[in-house]
Enzyme design. Structure first.
Site, PDB file in Angstrom:
ATOM      1  CE  LYS A   8       0.909   1.344   4.455  1.00 11.40           C
ATOM      2  NZ  LYS A   8       1.698   2.629   4.811  1.00 11.40           N
ATOM      3  CG  ASP A 133      -0.551   0.254   8.560  1.00 13.23           C
ATOM      4  OD1 ASP A 133      -1.317   1.264   8.680  1.00 13.23           O
ATOM      5  OD2 ASP A 133       0.560   0.520   8.121  1.00 13.23           O
TER       6      ASP A 133
END
Length: 281
Positions: A8, A133
């Site tokens: 990401k 995350d």
């Protein structure tokens, strides 16, 4: 079972203030990109969990894959063993979420392989125990992260191309980056506009990281000098990325940083549907 474990970038990261347990409250927009690790899972009768990683320093029980796997094995009294092969492509501790992505892939894979029947709420509860995350990687695409980042809300996909990742090989402690960051004054926190993403991209950690690590500051400036319409730090770094309109300029920039020995990768953001296509059915 083979899963693509995608990286990401943070399109936006505002730090709002301290939370208990040395965390910070954030408002962040995360976006999946098409750089990925490959993680292969195979059931065994041994009763133990074994990990083989392409980077030897990742082998060991402290790897998030092993921590999550052993937690699930103990929690649900699983008698089977597991062999896991990790082909690592995402740079380590680089602001791209590689370890968190691997952990989420493990939750998804073991739910299927061990027939746990976990609900989405249960998966997210497990993920939140191991990092901020990981919850994002259970969803993918583009999403808003709140609290310490583990409260995830889906957003419409923001599809960007011609993204050049550059990592200078500097290890940056997230704790150090957050600790050195000057928080916004009340009412002055930045806001992200999904209708105008490039213009409103921002990372509150960037100024502190650039102050602590001048090489990162130089890299962000260098990406702009090669023609990036936006260049910034991802997460706490040290990976930086530039978004280019001029493909030739992006290629020149990549060659420049490759010649310096930096990790580089040209990527694009991916839609949630493409991201979740890697999940086992």
């Amino acid at each position: 079972m083979l899963i693509a474990s995608y990286a990401k970038i943070n399109l936006f990261l505002e730090v709002l203030g301290p939370l208990p347990n040395n965390y910070h409250e954030v408002n962040t927009v995360l976006c999946s990109i098409d750089l990925f690790d490959s993680v292969k899972y195979a059931l065994t009768k041994s009763g133990t969990l074994k990990l083989w990683a392409s980077k030897p320093e990742l082998n060991g029980d402290d790897n998030l894959i092993c921590r999550v796997g052993n937690h699930l094995k103990e929690l649900y009294k699983i008698p089977y063993g597991l062999e896991i092969e990790l082909n690592k492509r995402i740079p380590i501790a680089a602001g791209l979420g590689g370890g968190s992505s691997n952990a989420a892939a493990t939750i998804i894979a073991l739910d299927k392989l061990w027939q746990l029947g976990l609900s989405e709420e249960e998966k997210h509860s497990i993920a939140a125990q191991f990092g901020s995350d990981i919850n994002f990687f259970l969803l993918g695409g583009t999403a808003l992260g709140e609290n310490r980042g583990e409260r995830i809300s889906s957003m419409s996909d923001i599809l960007l191309k011609n993204i050049l990742l550059v990592n200078p090989g500097i290890a940056i402690s997230a704790g150090k980056a957050y600790g050195a960051t000057e928080l916004p004054a009340p009412g002055e926190a930045k806001l992200f506009d999904p209708q105008n993403p490039v213009a409103t991209m921002f990372n509150r950690l960037e100024a502190a990281v650039c102050r602590l690590y001048p090489a990162v500051d130089s890299l962000i400036q260098g990406l702009s000098e090669f023609g990036a319409v936006k260049s910034m730090l991802s997460g706490s770094g040290s990976t930086c990325f530039g978004i280019f309109e001029d493909v030739d300029g992006m290629a020149r920039c990549q060659r420049h940083y490759e010649a310096m020995g930096f990790f580089t990768h040209i990527t694009r953001s991916i839609a949630r549907s493409e991201y979740q296509a890697c999940f086992p059915s």
